[in-house]
Enzyme design. Structure first.
Site, mmCIF file in Angstrom:
data_model
loop_
_atom_site.group_PDB
_atom_site.id
_atom_site.type_symbol
_atom_site.label_atom_id
_atom_site.label_comp_id
_atom_site.label_asym_id
_atom_site.label_seq_id
_atom_site.Cartn_x
_atom_site.Cartn_y
_atom_site.Cartn_z
ATOM 1 N N LYS A 206 19.393 27.052 60.545
ATOM 2 C CA LYS A 206 20.059 27.413 61.803
ATOM 3 C C LYS A 206 20.233 28.932 61.882
ATOM 4 O O LYS A 206 19.905 29.548 62.884
ATOM 5 C CB LYS A 206 21.410 26.693 61.881
ATOM 6 C CG LYS A 206 22.189 27.006 63.133
ATOM 7 C CD LYS A 206 23.439 26.145 63.230
ATOM 8 C CE LYS A 206 24.286 26.624 64.417
ATOM 9 N NZ LYS A 206 25.516 25.855 64.574
ATOM 10 N N GLU A 212 19.326 30.531 49.831
ATOM 11 C CA GLU A 212 18.436 29.584 49.154
ATOM 12 C C GLU A 212 17.148 29.385 49.955
ATOM 13 O O GLU A 212 16.033 29.414 49.420
ATOM 14 C CB GLU A 212 19.122 28.221 48.998
ATOM 15 C CG GLU A 212 20.310 28.210 48.067
ATOM 16 C CD GLU A 212 21.631 28.451 48.781
ATOM 17 O OE1 GLU A 212 21.640 29.167 49.822
ATOM 18 O OE2 GLU A 212 22.660 27.955 48.293
ATOM 19 N N GLY A 267 25.246 22.372 61.957
ATOM 20 C CA GLY A 267 24.208 22.073 60.956
ATOM 21 C C GLY A 267 24.203 20.618 60.535
ATOM 22 O O GLY A 267 23.158 19.966 60.479
ATOM 23 N N ARG A 268 25.393 20.078 60.265
ATOM 24 C CA ARG A 268 25.462 18.697 59.761
ATOM 25 C C ARG A 268 25.293 17.660 60.865
ATOM 26 O O ARG A 268 25.327 16.456 60.603
ATOM 27 C CB ARG A 268 26.768 18.488 58.990
ATOM 28 C CG ARG A 268 28.017 18.932 59.723
ATOM 29 C CD ARG A 268 29.199 19.066 58.776
ATOM 30 N NE ARG A 268 30.381 19.610 59.425
ATOM 31 C CZ ARG A 268 30.657 20.912 59.548
ATOM 32 N NH1 ARG A 268 29.816 21.800 59.070
ATOM 33 N NH2 ARG A 268 31.774 21.309 60.112
ATOM 34 N N GLU A 353 32.525 18.438 54.802
ATOM 35 C CA GLU A 353 32.427 19.781 55.380
ATOM 36 C C GLU A 353 33.159 19.810 56.737
ATOM 37 O O GLU A 353 33.685 20.843 57.142
ATOM 38 C CB GLU A 353 30.960 20.209 55.535
ATOM 39 C CG GLU A 353 30.774 21.728 55.592
ATOM 40 C CD GLU A 353 29.310 22.181 55.593
ATOM 41 O OE1 GLU A 353 28.596 21.885 56.553
ATOM 42 O OE2 GLU A 353 28.904 22.850 54.622
ATOM 43 N N HIS A 384 26.215 -1.590 37.922
ATOM 44 C CA HIS A 384 25.990 -1.445 36.484
ATOM 45 C C HIS A 384 26.408 -0.062 36.001
ATOM 46 O O HIS A 384 25.981 0.386 34.940
ATOM 47 C CB HIS A 384 24.523 -1.729 36.167
ATOM 48 C CG HIS A 384 24.118 -3.090 36.656
ATOM 49 N ND1 HIS A 384 24.310 -4.233 35.904
ATOM 50 C CD2 HIS A 384 23.635 -3.500 37.850
ATOM 51 C CE1 HIS A 384 23.917 -5.277 36.605
ATOM 52 N NE2 HIS A 384 23.508 -4.858 37.803
ATOM 53 N N LYS A 495 29.586 32.253 48.495
ATOM 54 C CA LYS A 495 28.345 32.937 48.913
ATOM 55 C C LYS A 495 28.514 34.440 48.754
ATOM 56 O O LYS A 495 27.631 35.130 48.246
ATOM 57 C CB LYS A 495 28.045 32.659 50.389
ATOM 58 C CG LYS A 495 27.474 31.311 50.702
ATOM 59 C CD LYS A 495 27.059 31.277 52.187
ATOM 60 C CE LYS A 495 26.874 29.869 52.681
ATOM 61 N NZ LYS A 495 26.596 29.757 54.107
HETATM 62 O O1 F6P Z 1 26.758 26.723 53.526
HETATM 63 C C1 F6P Z 1 26.990 25.678 54.392
HETATM 64 C C2 F6P Z 1 26.024 25.672 55.537
HETATM 65 O O2 F6P Z 1 26.357 26.663 56.443
HETATM 66 C C3 F6P Z 1 25.976 24.310 56.214
HETATM 67 O O3 F6P Z 1 26.984 24.135 57.144
HETATM 68 C C4 F6P Z 1 24.615 24.305 56.792
HETATM 69 O O4 F6P Z 1 24.192 23.019 57.150
HETATM 70 C C5 F6P Z 1 23.830 24.904 55.642
HETATM 71 O O5 F6P Z 1 24.683 25.894 55.107
HETATM 72 C C6 F6P Z 1 22.500 25.497 55.996
HETATM 73 O O6 F6P Z 1 22.625 26.491 56.949
HETATM 74 P P1 F6P Z 1 21.361 27.034 57.730
HETATM 75 O O7 F6P Z 1 20.771 25.922 58.505
HETATM 76 O O8 F6P Z 1 21.869 28.146 58.592
HETATM 77 O O9 F6P Z 1 20.364 27.559 56.706
#
Ligand code: F6P
Length: 525
Positions: A206, A212, A267-268, A353, A384, A495
């Protein structure tokens, strides 16, 4: 209704809790032959059974009174009409617009957002068909056989979980891969298994700034070049999904290879947007539309069904009861369906979240405990492993059981075994058992709550409805707890500190000093 009246509704609920303190769920069943009918509802192709929770008609009436008092229906209307209900970020919350019907219109700040939604969806589906048909070619002229979604959190968990859930519906000749972790082992593990000339990378983010995702995308692009692709070939192998056109362009992906979405999609909650591109490629446009239509059906149900018949409302109220009245701090999600093994991870982000907040909308300490810890995994495997804790542990953990009535495989007998186990576990948790031989370790206390959600088959439509059910449950709980469900400031600090440590400006703790000296030794080896 005033805050005082809402607190009076909470107090009435607490009195119901005190009244039922000594009650047993199995006794409530024994006393009422119609209990299942009274405490189960159907909607959008799903059955919700809350009869194995320690509530009765009076308690449910008090829960519904809380929903009324908290003006849940009015809040729901505000979300669907595009008001900026994400008050901490001053944004609308409109994932429902992503699956709205073709004749709908939704004006936000004087602009109908739905033509934009439809235009992007048409591009997503057309691109998906190009990849599926083999018309989209890699740098040696071969069709695409591997799609690698690079994203994390909401840009990963939804499409990854849905691709696994709908595996029988995916194209046979295309493999979908998901890379999220900045641990190079994740990307390396996928790159080892794919041929560059047949691989399409979707960089899904987003913000297009997530550390990452940016690291993985840069490494994937470098790998593509190492495998013989020229710079001009990168466009054949990289597309982006984002709200940040500038950052996408800076990465080197052109506008025609970018699929946008909007700041009013959290995002979620973004599976339904272009973030679902990998899934659309796997399912094809018909399957992707079916997923959206199932969610749309649940949206309609949530909007129109009276509170007492409304599945998301009832699921949320059950959580209010278990979390706030009974005081349970965790909830397990146990799908009796191997394809839904990733659902607990998806719901962890969606629920924790969204509602893992300690302050109310007014910035003051929340008056009631908020989101429980959500965890779980597929049944029967969990039986199990952690079911020992569910049956005999010191903490009571309510369980959500989820299953389809019919399977999509042809292996005789398996589904009966699977479902027999699901029903047996709900009964065992509820009834318990005295020790058969006087050994106290063999006794089961029982009286442990569970909720069941059943559907005919795990189709794209039903998955859409199931996910929308949980989305709306999260919304309802945000309203009832009075917390801002749509921000996630709690992820910032870690972060920022990681960023400072990388620049060498962070304050090293003892552990970092130890690690640095060991890492230097490792480097010398
Ligand atoms: O760090 C949390 C977050 O902001 C989530 O809310 C989001 O889904 C995820 O990181 C990834 O964010 P992006 O789509 O901006 O890479």
């Amino acid at each position: 209704m005033s805050d005082e009246m809402v607190e009076a509704a909470w107090a009435a609920l607490a009195r119901q809790g005190a009244r039922l303190k000594a009650a047993r769920i199995d006794s409530l069943f024994a006393a009422d032959a119609r209990r299942f009918a009274r405490f189960s509802r159907e909607g959008a192709g799903l059955l919700l059974d809350i009869s194995k929770n320690r509530i009765d008609e009076e308690a449910l009436a008090a829960l519904l009174a809380l929903a009324k008092g908290a003006m849940l229906e009015e809040a729901r209307g505000r979300m669907f009409s595009g008001e900026r209900i994400n008050v901490t970020e001053h944004r609308a919350v409109l994932h429902v617009a992503l699956r709205a019907g073709n004749d709908a219109g939704l004006v936000v700040d004087g602009h109908d957002v739905l033509p934009d939604v439809r235009a992007v969806k048409a591009r997503v589906e057309a691109f998906a068909e190009q990849v599926r048909s083999g018309a989209w070619r890699g740098f040696t002229g071969k069709p695409i056989r591997h799609v690698v979604n690079i994203g994390i959190g909401g840009s990963d968990l939804g499409p990854r979980m849905a691709a696994a859930a709908l595996s029988p519906h995916l194209a046979d000749d295309l493999a979908l891969h998901y890379v999220a972790n900045v641990d190079g082992a994740d990307l390396a593990g996928v790159l080892d298994r794919v041929a560059a000339e047949e691989t399409l990378f979707i960089v899904a983010s987003k913000t297009f700034t997530t550390q990452e995702t940016m690291a993985n995308a840069a490494s994937a692009r470098a790998w593509l070049r190492d495998q013989g692709a020229e710079e001009a070939d990168v466009a054949k192998h990289f597309v982006a999904v984002s709200t940040n056109a500038q950052a996408v362009a800076a990465f080197g992906i052109s506008a025609e290879n970018m699929f946008p979405f909007w700041d009013w999609v959290g995002g979620r909650f973004s599976l339904w947007s272009a973030i679902g591109l990998s899934l659309a490629i796997g399912l094809g446009s018909e399957g992707f539309e079916a997923l959206l239509s199932g969610a749309r059906e649940m949206d309609g149900h949530f909007l129109e069904a009276p509170l007492a018949e409304n599945l998301p409302v009832l699921l949320a109220l059950t959580e209010i009861w278990n979390r706030n009245i009974e005081g349970h701090r965790a909830r397990a999600v146990v799908p009796y369906d191997e394809r839904l093994a990733l659902l607990p991870a998806y719901l962890q982000q969606l629920e924790m979240e969204s509602n893992g907040k300690r302050l109310g909308l007014d910035g003051e300490e929340a008056l009631h405990a908020t989101a429980p810890v959500v965890w779980g995994g597929a049944g029967t495997n969990g039986q199990h492993a952690y079911f020992q804790h569910l049956h005999q542990g010191t903490d009571v953990v309510p369980v959500d059981f989820i299953a389809a009535i019919a399977p999509d495989h042809g292996l005789a007998g398996h589904h009966r075994l699977l479902m027999a186990n699901l029903f047996a576990q709900g009964e065992a948790l509820m009834r318990g058992r005295a020790s058969p031989d006087g050994n106290p370790h063999r006794a089961f206390p029982g009286n442990r709550p569970s909720t069941a959600i059943l559907m005919d088959r795990l189709t794209p439509e039903r998955l859409g409805a199931l996910l929308a059910l949980y989305e709306h449950k999260v919304f309802c709980l945000g309203v009832l707890w009075g917390v801002p469900s749509f921000d996630q400031w709690g992820v910032e600090l870690g972060k920022e500190l990681a960023g400072s440590l990388l620049k060498g400006t962070g304050v090293p703790s003892g552990l970092l000093g130890w690690y640095n000296s060991r890492a230097r030794q490792e480097d010398k080896l």
